[in-house]
Design a protein around this motif. Structure first.
Motif, PDB file in Angstrom:
ATOM      1  N   LYS A 186     -51.958  29.754  12.401  1.00  0.00           N
ATOM      2  CA  LYS A 186     -51.168  31.177  13.007  1.00  0.00           C
ATOM      3  C   LYS A 186     -52.268  32.265  13.155  1.00  0.00           C
ATOM      4  N   VAL A 187     -51.843  32.962  14.163  1.00  0.00           N
ATOM      5  CA  VAL A 187     -52.656  34.077  14.464  1.00  0.00           C
ATOM      6  C   VAL A 187     -52.447  35.289  13.381  1.00  0.00           C
TER       7      VAL A 187
ATOM      8  N   ARG B   4     -63.416  11.086   9.063  1.00  0.00           N
ATOM      9  CA  ARG B   4     -63.639  12.371   9.909  1.00  0.00           C
ATOM     10  C   ARG B   4     -62.558  13.226   9.618  1.00  0.00           C
ATOM     11  N   ASN B   5     -62.711  14.438   9.292  1.00  0.00           N
ATOM     12  CA  ASN B   5     -61.650  15.525   9.422  1.00  0.00           C
ATOM     13  C   ASN B   5     -61.168  15.768  10.669  1.00  0.00           C
ATOM     14  N   PRO B   6     -60.008  15.886  11.079  1.00  0.00           N
ATOM     15  CA  PRO B   6     -59.206  15.847  12.445  1.00  0.00           C
ATOM     16  C   PRO B   6     -59.483  17.326  12.948  1.00  0.00           C
ATOM     17  N   PHE B   7     -59.782  17.497  14.387  1.00  0.00           N
ATOM     18  CA  PHE B   7     -59.719  18.545  14.929  1.00  0.00           C
ATOM     19  C   PHE B   7     -58.590  19.421  15.161  1.00  0.00           C
ATOM     20  N   ILE B   8     -58.365  20.614  14.746  1.00  0.00           N
ATOM     21  CA  ILE B   8     -57.235  21.586  15.153  1.00  0.00           C
ATOM     22  C   ILE B   8     -57.628  22.581  15.922  1.00  0.00           C
ATOM     23  N   ALA B   9     -56.889  22.716  16.924  1.00  0.00           N
ATOM     24  CA  ALA B   9     -57.169  24.009  17.949  1.00  0.00           C
ATOM     25  C   ALA B   9     -56.701  25.254  17.329  1.00  0.00           C
ATOM     26  N   ASP B  10     -57.049  26.602  17.870  1.00  0.00           N
ATOM     27  CA  ASP B  10     -56.238  27.602  17.647  1.00  0.00           C
ATOM     28  C   ASP B  10     -56.027  28.251  18.732  1.00  0.00           C
ATOM     29  N   LEU B  11     -55.575  29.540  18.754  1.00  0.00           N
ATOM     30  CA  LEU B  11     -55.231  30.421  19.962  1.00  0.00           C
ATOM     31  C   LEU B  11     -56.606  30.888  20.602  1.00  0.00           C
ATOM     32  N   GLU B  12     -57.592  31.045  19.699  1.00  0.00           N
ATOM     33  CA  GLU B  12     -58.684  31.848  20.553  1.00  0.00           C
ATOM     34  C   GLU B  12     -59.527  30.712  21.345  1.00  0.00           C
TER      35      GLU B  12
END
Length: 282
Positions: free
Chosen positions: A189-190, A236-244
């Motif tokens: 969340k932002v 490996r830890n998965p990648f998670i995108a965010d708004l920025e």
């Protein structure tokens, strides 16, 4: 017709004609030459002269092109008239225009009356008066014309309606964040909308000022196992995108191009691109 009458009429009404400095200078040069010719020929009724353009250039301090422009304007206002010369040494003939032919009597300021009376009593012309006052007249006219035109400019500005310049709508930061939260529930969340994030959102909005586009964009992001952290990479830890991250220019381009779309076992070429719903604009 008395030259003093012409002089007084012209000097009184010059601002109404909105004459330029060049036009004033040329008029007085022609008037002075007419008056000089009258004195030399002892003919006070003479109201025309034949004169070459080079001489007018010298008398008025103007170029040939300026003389032509100025005399056309003076003729347009009825202050002079002329017949162009034809051939070598056949000079143009200049007359006083209709504005002065119909003038029978005009009140003259006391100082001008005294000067004219003095010269007429002695059977002299007023050429000296004209030649003495010409530099002063042109200079005074220059500043008065400037003031007059500046005043008109100010008056005209009151009626100018500013034109509306079309551009992208104002950036709807909050609405875009709401779409992100609605269609990307798997992503963080932002919590903070700082200047850096505003800058990226604003730049992308200028490229795609359409909320429907952003709705489809965030839907495509949520469908990606890689961007939402659903991809299994072992330890490996998965990648998670965010708004920025999604709003940065390079990342945005890669998402649009389908780089993070889920791949099938057949790995067809079209599977590397996002398939957006109908009406989606890129």
């Amino acid at each position: 017709m008395q030259i003093a009458t012409v002089f007084s009429r012209f000097w009184r009404d010059r601002l109404n004609w909105e004459l330029s400095d060049s036009e004033v200078a040329l008029f007085f040069a022609i008037l002075a030459e007419i008056n000089r010719t009258r004195g030399e020929n002892n003919n006070l009724l003479e109201s025309k002269i034949s004169i070459g353009t080079p001489k007018l250039e010298l008398l008025a301090g103007m170029s040939r092109a300026e003389v032509y422009r100025a005399r056309n304007r003076l003729k347009q206002y009825g202050l002079i008239d002329f017949v162009s010369g034809k051939g070598k040494k056949k000079y143009a003939t200049y007359f006083l225009g209709d504005e002065f032919k119909k003038v029978s009597h005009i009140d003259i300021e006391s100082e001008t009356v005294n000067k004219v009376s003095q010269y007429e009593t002695e059977n002299a012309t007023v050429s000296e008066t004209v030649s003495v006052t010409l530099p002063e007249t042109v200079s005074e006219t220059r500043y008065k014309n400037i003031e007059y035109r500046e005043e008109n400019k100010e008056n005209k500005r009151e009626y100018i309606v500013p034109q509306q310049v079309e551009g992208p709508p104002q950036t709807p930061y909050q609405k875009i964040i709401e779409l992100y939260h609605t269609y990307c529930p798997s992503l963080p969340k932002v919590r903070v909308l700082n200047e850096t994030r505003k800058k990226y959102i604003r730049a992308r909005w200028k490229e795609h000022p359409d909320l429907k586009f952003w709705e489809n964009y965030f839907k495509s992001v949520e469908e990606s196992d890689f961007l939402t952290g659903r991809a299994n990479y072992g330890n490996r830890n998965p990648f998670i995108a965010d708004l920025e991250w999604l709003m940065r220019p390079n990342n945005f381009a890669k998402v649009i191009e389908g780089k993070y779309k889920n791949r099938t076992e057949t790995k067809k070429e079209e599977d590397f691109y996002i398939t957006f719903p109908e009406g989606f604009k890129t």
